[in-house]
Structures are given as C-alpha cells and as structure tokens.
Motif scaffolding. Structure first.
Motif, short mmCIF file in Angstrom:
data_model
loop_
_atom_site.label_atom_id
_atom_site.label_comp_id
_atom_site.label_asym_id
_atom_site.label_seq_id
_atom_site.Cartn_x
_atom_site.Cartn_y
_atom_site.Cartn_z
N SER A 622 -22.33 -63.28 93.33
CA SER A 622 -22.08 -63.93 94.73
C SER A 622 -21.46 -63.00 95.63
O SER A 622 -20.95 -61.82 95.16
CB SER A 622 -21.36 -64.99 94.47
OG SER A 622 -19.99 -64.72 93.79
N VAL A 623 -21.39 -63.03 96.86
CA VAL A 623 -20.74 -62.34 97.76
C VAL A 623 -19.62 -63.01 98.66
O VAL A 623 -19.84 -64.30 99.26
CB VAL A 623 -21.56 -61.50 98.83
CG1 VAL A 623 -20.96 -60.76 99.79
CG2 VAL A 623 -22.59 -60.73 98.12
N ARG A 624 -18.40 -62.66 98.62
CA ARG A 624 -17.25 -63.40 99.56
C ARG A 624 -17.09 -62.26 100.83
O ARG A 624 -16.85 -60.98 100.57
CB ARG A 624 -15.96 -63.13 98.83
CG ARG A 624 -14.89 -63.96 99.53
CD ARG A 624 -13.62 -64.35 98.82
NE ARG A 624 -13.26 -63.34 98.04
CZ ARG A 624 -12.74 -63.20 96.64
NH1 ARG A 624 -12.64 -64.29 96.06
NH2 ARG A 624 -12.21 -62.08 96.20
N LEU A 625 -17.41 -63.04 101.94
CA LEU A 625 -17.16 -62.35 103.16
C LEU A 625 -15.94 -62.89 103.85
O LEU A 625 -15.73 -63.70 104.26
CB LEU A 625 -18.35 -62.36 103.95
CG LEU A 625 -18.39 -61.93 105.42
CD1 LEU A 625 -18.62 -60.24 105.16
CD2 LEU A 625 -19.49 -62.23 106.16
N THR A 626 -14.93 -61.81 104.16
CA THR A 626 -13.89 -62.11 104.99
C THR A 626 -13.78 -61.47 106.46
O THR A 626 -14.27 -60.25 106.49
CB THR A 626 -12.60 -61.72 104.11
OG1 THR A 626 -12.48 -62.35 102.80
CG2 THR A 626 -11.36 -61.95 104.94
N THR A 627 -13.66 -62.21 107.36
CA THR A 627 -13.92 -61.68 108.71
C THR A 627 -12.53 -61.80 109.51
O THR A 627 -11.93 -62.67 109.31
CB THR A 627 -14.91 -62.31 109.43
OG1 THR A 627 -14.75 -63.62 109.41
CG2 THR A 627 -16.33 -61.86 108.67
N PHE A 628 -12.39 -61.07 110.46
CA PHE A 628 -11.10 -61.02 111.34
C PHE A 628 -9.94 -61.05 110.59
O PHE A 628 -9.12 -61.93 110.65
CB PHE A 628 -11.23 -62.28 112.21
CG PHE A 628 -12.52 -62.02 113.25
CD1 PHE A 628 -12.94 -60.80 114.07
CD2 PHE A 628 -13.47 -63.04 113.11
CE1 PHE A 628 -14.07 -60.82 114.78
CE2 PHE A 628 -14.84 -62.75 113.84
CZ PHE A 628 -15.00 -61.69 114.59
N ASP A 629 -9.68 -60.22 109.62
CA ASP A 629 -8.46 -60.00 109.05
C ASP A 629 -7.95 -61.09 108.19
O ASP A 629 -6.77 -61.53 108.13
CB ASP A 629 -7.23 -59.36 110.12
CG ASP A 629 -6.34 -58.61 109.19
OD1 ASP A 629 -6.77 -57.87 108.33
OD2 ASP A 629 -5.22 -58.55 109.77
#
Length: 860
Positions: A622-629
């Motif tokens: 799986s992939v965890r995407l974290t955006t905008f700090d």
C-alpha cells in the motif's frame, strides 16, 4: 631510414597497457597467457563521406580525410532524424598500420549495408549485410610482422533488395544508420588455433560449442566441442585443456585431451564432465561459470580464451507454461530493442550496450527481443551477466526479396547468428523467419530446420514465429499471438507469446497513439502513456498456461525510415532519460524477491497545470500519501486487477489543489509546506519513501553524468550522457523551463557534435538538456561547464562538474594520423541523399505497410 622510422612509430603505437578490458573478442574473453594476441583496431581511421574512386590504392592521398575512431556513424544526426533524414550512400574508411605480428586477422563486428574490404589495394572480401562479423585473413596477402599496411573499406548503406532486410528505408520501421558502427579487432594466432564457427561454416561445428545434458539441482552434464586447426605443414600433437571455474575463480572441473592434427586440417575434440550441485542461471540469479580454454604444445600456450557459461534447463510445456530449472516460471514481461542512440545512430560503445541492458533490467523486464536483427556482442554478454532472456531475430521486416540471392542470404544469416550466439545462456529463442512477411511454407520449414541442425542438443533454444505465417502453427515450438488466443476454439497447441505489445495507433498514416509521448510534451502526455502501457502490461500477466506474456514495443525512442516522427513510445528517450512509464514498469518488480528494492514514485510535478489526481507507482502492499505538510493523509492499497504479479498505478483522487498550495505559499508565506510525501508500506511497515515539492523560479543549472556504475574509458570511442538540469534554489527541477544550454568541455574529453545537429547549445526539454561526452585515448580529468545560451542578471547561473576518465587496459594498433583542420559545419550544409516520391506514392507505400500489419494481427 624513413622506412625504419615509420616501422618504429607503428610498433610503438601497438602498445600494451596491462591486460585487456573484459570485453569479448570473436566470442572469447581474454585470459592471461592466452596464446593469441588481440589489438584494439578502432583508433585512427581516415574517413570520407561519399564515394572516392581509387581510394583502395595504397598510394591514395587521404591526408585531407577526417580522422575517426570506430564504432563510427557516417554522419551525426539530429535527435529527431526520422523519415529518411540520415545519410544513405557510399562512405570510405582507410587504416594505416604496421603489422605487429604474423598470422593476422582483422575482425569487424559489423559494418552497415554492403562492404568491399581491401588489403594493400587488393579486394579481400565483398560482404552483404549489416549485422554480422566480417573476418579478413591477412596471410592471404603475404602480410608479415613489420610490414606497413593499408586496410580500405568501402561501405554502402543505401537500399538494396538482394540481401536482408532488403526493404527500402523509406518503407522501413527503423533506419540503416551507416558506417563501421561496431568494434574492430586485430587478432594474431599461432599456426594451431581454435577456429571461428562462422568462418568455418560447418553445420553445428567450428569454434567452441558448449551444451548440456541432464540438468538438475543435484548435477549437470557439461559438454564442450572444440575445433582446432593446424595451418602448418607438419603434423602437430597438442593438449586441449578446458577448465570450468566458478564465479570466485575456483576450479570446479578440468578436462584434458591429446589431439593429433594433420597439416592444413581441422579436428574437433569432444569433452564432457559433470558439475555437482550446479549454480543454475536465471534472470533472477544470473550465475556465470567461466570455461577457460587453452591449447598447449609442451609448456607453450598456442591459443586460448574464456567463455562465460550459464547452466540452465528450460522447457515449454504447453498448458503448464514455461519451466525454468525444473520449476514453473513467471510470465514474461519484456521489451523489443533497436540499437540506435541519439546523434550517433548505431555507433554505440560497449559501455552503453551494457547500460541499456541494465536500464531494461531496472525496468523489470525479463525478456528482450532483438528487433529486427542480431545485436552487438557486448549487448549479448551483458544479458548473460545481468540476467535477461533473449529472442534473437534474423534480419528482416515485411519484405521477401524476389532476387534469387535473397533467400539463401537470409538462411545463411540464420546459421551465422546461431553460430555466433549459441553459447549465451541468455538465448531462449531464435526467430529465424522474416518478421510480418508473407513467405512460402518451404522457407518457413527450411528456417526451422536450420535451428535444429545448428543446435542439435538438449536444452535447445526454440524457434518462434508469427502464428499467421505459413508452416508455423503446425511446426514451430512457440508462436506469436495475443492474450486470449489461448481461449479460442482454434487455439494453437504451442505456447503463445506476444511479440509486440503496447501499440495503439489511430491509423498508419498519422501514427497518433496513446502510448507515444515525447518527454518534451510534459506531464499529461507521459501520464497518458504510462496508463496506456499499464493497461497493455496487465494483459501480459494472464496466467492461463499457454499464454506466456510478451515484449513491449519499444523501450527507447528511435528513428524510423517511413515516418517523419521518431518513435516516441519509449519509456526512455533517445538519450536514455526516463519517462513516467519507466516507473510504472519498475513498480512491477517484486519487492519481496532478492535483488529487488521496494519503490515508490510520485508522477505529479505539482505545477499549476498538474492534474488534481495524484498518480503513484509502487511495488509495495500500500501507499500512504501525505500532502501539504500533513494537512491530508490518505492510504490506498496497491491493487492487482489481473494477477498478484501486476501492480496497478495508485490514484489519489483530488490530492493536488493548486489553490490550496497558493494559499500556503502566497498568503501564509509558507512555501515549504507545499509538499507531497509518498510512503511504501509492506506488512504494515514503511519500507521506502519519496518527497516532492513544486519547483519555484529557475535559479541555476545542475550537472550529472549518467554512468550507471561504469566509468568513462579512455579509448577514444567510449561516451557517456551528461545532463544539465534547470533547478530552483532548493534543488527541484524546473520542468517547464525553456532555455538553451551551452556546454564547454576541457581536458580529456570532447562533445559529440559537428555543428549541424542542434547538440550544442541544446534545448531544455522537461527540465533537462543532455549532451554526449566522448573520451580521448588519454585518461585524465575532464571539466564540464554548462551555461544558458543567453545569460542575464536573473538568468539561471552556470554549473561546473569535474569527472575523470579511467585508463583503457587493452592494446591499440595504429599509426597516429594528423587530423586536417575541421571545417565549420552549418545546418545549411546538410543535404538529403534519398529518393523523392509524390504524396500519392507515399500514401500507397504506407498503405502497404498497414495492410501487412493487419495480415499479421498487429492492428487488431
């Protein structure tokens, strides 16, 4: 005195540095105390573009000719030279040298087109075909040690229907780039020597032939046929030693035979042994043993060399699939490969051949089809070393010549290909027919029979061909077809492989396609390409048994004869810079297999034009995407819509918002918070991650050299790609940048450019501008400077980089030639040398190509 001075100069120039680089020559790698001597014959050729009547003569005045090193292309070409813009016609080469020994042979790995080779003004050989070796025996001309010699080569890459491929370039899907475009060697042998299989022209004979029997994890039979020739006038009794060493150099087995050789005759010695608990070769673990051959008379070694061998068993078992080393193997996801490179056509050094194999390996491919001809020997060596299976194709594409000489030349090509490549463990299949070509069943069956005659032993590489061709369905070992052919009522009995997948053109005239995207077209085009190829790739993972997968068409952008646009369907461009599709394929590598690393790649540049959906390629669970700090965190699985072996792109819906980024950057003065972090997760743990931020203003240039672990070698022919990137003050590549970059090189290197091909200055595309840097023959420091063509107060600042070439450890044979003063070339001097046609004639020719494609199921 003058002659003595010339001889001394020549002999001094045949200098040895240490031991030769580990590059195979005529099928053998060098060893200490080898018996034969080998010289690098690439440097100091005189070259003339165009015909030069009388240039074969010894006394011909060639002082105003250019001085070049082979591998050499007759004319540098723009990186977009498709549509028959390359030179076709006659070119001449002349090499002055002093014979460093007796019993010499000049070995050309390949010269494009048809050739006439002269020795001291006398015709030595006329040869037809551009992909196989030419051997010139200097003994026939009485050349002795110390003699001054001139080798002259007239090469002609113009259209000719009497030998394969035969099809005129203006109707061809690739190009006949001209020149002596592979290595040239000078070999000295003693009177007793190991023969060359191609030169001997004996069925399944000549040279060294390594084959196997009874392969298992417990033991394997290794059999070695070695043909020796006695060129002397007296009977010779010699000892033949074949020693098998493991990868660490430990002796595993040694075979010794006494061989009695009559004068002027050949004899084959047959040896066999058993290797206990063999390390078996596979793409996942390409273990190579070393077979060291020496022919001895007393303590003197007369001849020898080393063959890298891989022990492997394989079987195509119909509905049970393909079995390797006693176990069912995974599906093939491979690629076709043309041999050309930006600017230099086919004149690609051995280092770049190796890098191309590594590039394809890194993309997750386990099979390469050599489209549509045999490749450079160093390419084959790299496939053995790095672990990729090969389908070796006979030269040909959509053409069967009516000239009575054509068919025999095709069949001889097939024999010679097998004789050249039969010892490579990477060879899985031969393609002995002419690609997408209507031919009689008789030709099909003769071609198949040749593969059996030339390799009459167990674990024989099989013959593959289009299922639509006559004689194939009922006789061939493997057929080319499509996913789903195995489920039809008339399904073939053989295993099925897709020869070329990924193509999706609208029509043959326009050639618009979802899978074709120049890097210069940017993010959306490359994403469209990546998704198109992802859909095609998913079909290759069908595991019904009969269907085995297929090969992508085509991983590198390349030039074509029949279309003005280059083929932009590569996952690399012509300089070998990656596109998004590369990462889609790399994500198919099993992260749980040894040798494969977990990976995650964000295919979104966070520009004002970027899609709101963020695409991530990964081979993790799986992939965890974290955006905008940290403002948004989403975790999605890597799905497998077809099979667990296929990892679909992960799409995070509405994860990029330009206006939210603008709010942080402009109003809140927090541009550092505008970022994305993708983390790959396996078994609940983060195993890899990557971070991306939008680029800001263009600030300066940055240089890197694409060595891939192989240093630039100071042999005068090797080259590397140097890339200048436009970056912002934080080091992020400014993808939308529009600049021209001018390169300057000082020290032991030179830019490959003649002023006509827009190589320097070079336009920035997708944030980068590549340059080809060639070595001199002196190892040392090279300083590279890059600056924008039009500098200014706020223009990107220059970049500098120092690298060092490494010494070439082989032996050159040459007399230094004084190069004439180069004339400054301009684009206006370029002239078209091909044929002219009306628009109606062009349309008809393209229709013929399209119809033939349809006949073979390509435009399904």
């Amino acid at each position: 005195m003058k002659r003595l001075y010339t001889l001394l100069i020549g002999l001094l120039c045949c200098f040895s540095l240490q031991a030769m680089d580990e590059t195979s020559v005529a099928g053998l790698f060098p060893i200490a105390n080898q018996g034969r001597q080998v010289w690098n014959f690439n440097p100091e050729w005189r070259f003339h573009l165009g015909d030069a009547p009388g240039a074969e003569a010894v006394a011909y005045n060639d002082r105003n000719w250019e001085v070049v090193s082979t591998p050499h292309c007759v004319k540098l070409e723009p990186s977009e030279a498709s549509g028959c813009r390359n030179y076709q016609g006659v070119a001449w080469y002349r090499k002055h040298f002093v014979a460093p020994a007796n019993n010499l042979e000049v070995y050309f790995e390949a010269i494009m087109g048809k050739q006439w080779v002269y020795v001291n003004g006398k015709l030595a050989q006329e040869h037809f075909g551009g992909y196989l070796p030419i051997m010139i025996d200097l003994n026939r001309f009485g050349i002795k040690k110390g003699d001054k010699c001139v080798i002259a080569v007239k090469a002609d890459n113009s259209n000719d229907k009497t030998y394969p491929p035969g099809k005129p370039q203006y109707q061809l899907d690739f190009a006949y780039h001209g020149g002596i475009y592979r290595d040239v060697w000078l070999i000295a042998k003693n009177q007793v020597y190991i023969t060359n299989a191609i030169k001997r022209n004996q069925q399944a004979g000549g040279g060294i032939f390594v084959h196997y029997e009874h392969i298992s994890e417990q033991s394997a039979g290794v059999l070695v046929n070695t043909e020796l020739f006695n060129a002397g006038k007296a009977t010779k009794t010699v000892i033949l030693e074949n020693t098998i060493l493991d990868a660490a150099g430990k002796v595993i087995k040694k075979m010794t035979n006494k061989v009695v050789l009559q004068p002027n005759s050949a004899q084959t010695a047959y040896q066999q042994t058993t290797v206990k608990r063999p390390q078996l070769w596979s793409p996942e673990r390409p273990y190579l043993y070393r077979l060291v051959t020496r022919v001895k008379e007393g303590k003197q070694v007369l001849d020898g060399g080393m063959t890298k061998i891989g022990i492997r068993s394989f079987e195509f078992k119909g509905k049970e699939g393909f079995w390797l080393n006693g176990k069912r193997y995974r599906q093939f996801v491979g690629a076709n490969r043309h041999q050309d490179f930006a600017y230099v056509g086919n004149a690609v050094p051995n280092s770049q051949q190796w890098r191309d194999v590594l590039r394809l390996k890194n993309a997750g491919f386990n099979l390469i089809r050599t489209a549509h001809y045999p490749q450079d020997p160093s390419f084959m060596d790299a496939c053995d070393e790095l672990g990729i299976f090969i389908i070796v194709a006979t030269p040909g594409w959509q053409f069967f010549g009516k000239d009575p000489k054509f068919e025999p030349r095709v069949l001889q090509n097939t024999r010679d290909i097998i004789r050249r490549d039969r010892n490579h463990p990477c060879v899985l299949m031969w393609e002995p027919i002419l690609n997408e070509t209507p031919f009689k069943e008789d030709f099909s069956l003769k071609s198949l029979q040749i593969t059996k005659e030339e390799y009459p032993y167990p674990y024989r590489p099989v013959a593959a061909a289009d299922v639509h061709s006559k004689g194939v369905r009922d006789n061939y070992d493997v057929v080319y077809g499509w996913p789903g052919d195995d489920e039809k009522a008339d399904a073939p009995r053989q295993n099925i492989l897709t020869r070329e997948f990924g193509e999706n053109v609208d029509d043959w005239y326009a050639h618009n396609a979802l899978n074709r995207a120049s890097r210069s077209w940017g993010e959306q085009a490359m994403l469209t390409q990546a998704f198109s190829l992802a859909n095609s790739t998913s079909e290759m993972h069908r595991t019904t048994g009969l269907f085995l997968g297929g090969c992508l068409w085509h991983p590198f952008d390349h030039q074509r004869g029949y279309h003005p646009d280059p083929y932009f369907g590569g996952i690399y461009d012509a300089f070998r810079q990656t596109k998004y599709a590369y990462y889609m394929f790399a994500a198919q590598r099993n992260a749980r297999e040894a040798g494969n690393e977990p990976m995650v790649y964000i295919a979104n540049e966070m520009t004002q034009f970027s899609d709101s959906n963020v695409v991530v390629f990964s081979n993790c669970d799986s992939v965890r995407l974290t955006t905008f700090d940290g403002a948004h965190v989403t975790t999605l699985p890597v799905t497998h819509p077809v099979d667990k072996a296929y990892n679909a792109p992960v799409v995070f819906k509405h994860a990029w918002d330009f206006w939210e980024a603008r709010e942080l950057s402009y109003k809140q003065k927090s541009p550092h918070k505008v970022n994305m972090i993708a983390e790959g997760i396996i078994d609940g743990k983060v195993v890899c991650s990557t971070k991306k931020m939008p680029s800001r203003r263009s600030n300066h240039l940055r240089l890197y050299v694409d060595t891939m672990g192989k240093n630039l070698v100071a042999d005068g022919s090797d080259f590397v790609v140097v890339v200048a990137e436009v970056i912002d003050d934080s080091g992020h590549v400014r993808r939308p940048a529009k600049e021209y970059v001018r390169f300057t090189v000082t020290g032991e290197g030179e830019i490959i450019d003649d002023g006509t091909i827009n190589a320097n200055p070079r336009l920035v595309e997708w944030g980068s501008a590549p340059m080809l840097l060639r070595s001199t023959r002196k190892a040392g420091k090279i300083h590279i400077h890059a600056e924008v063509q039009f500098p200014g107060t706020n223009a990107p600042t220059p970049a500098d980089l120092d690298i060092e070439s490494v010494p070439y450890t082989g032996t050159f044979c040459m007399i230094p030639q004084q190069a004439p003063i180069k004339k400054v070339q301009t684009a206006a001097t370029m002239q078209y040398t091909g044929e002219q046609f009306t628009e109606e004639q062009k349309a008809q020719m393209l229709k013929e190509v399209q119809d033939q494609q349809a006949d073979f199921g390509i435009t399904k």
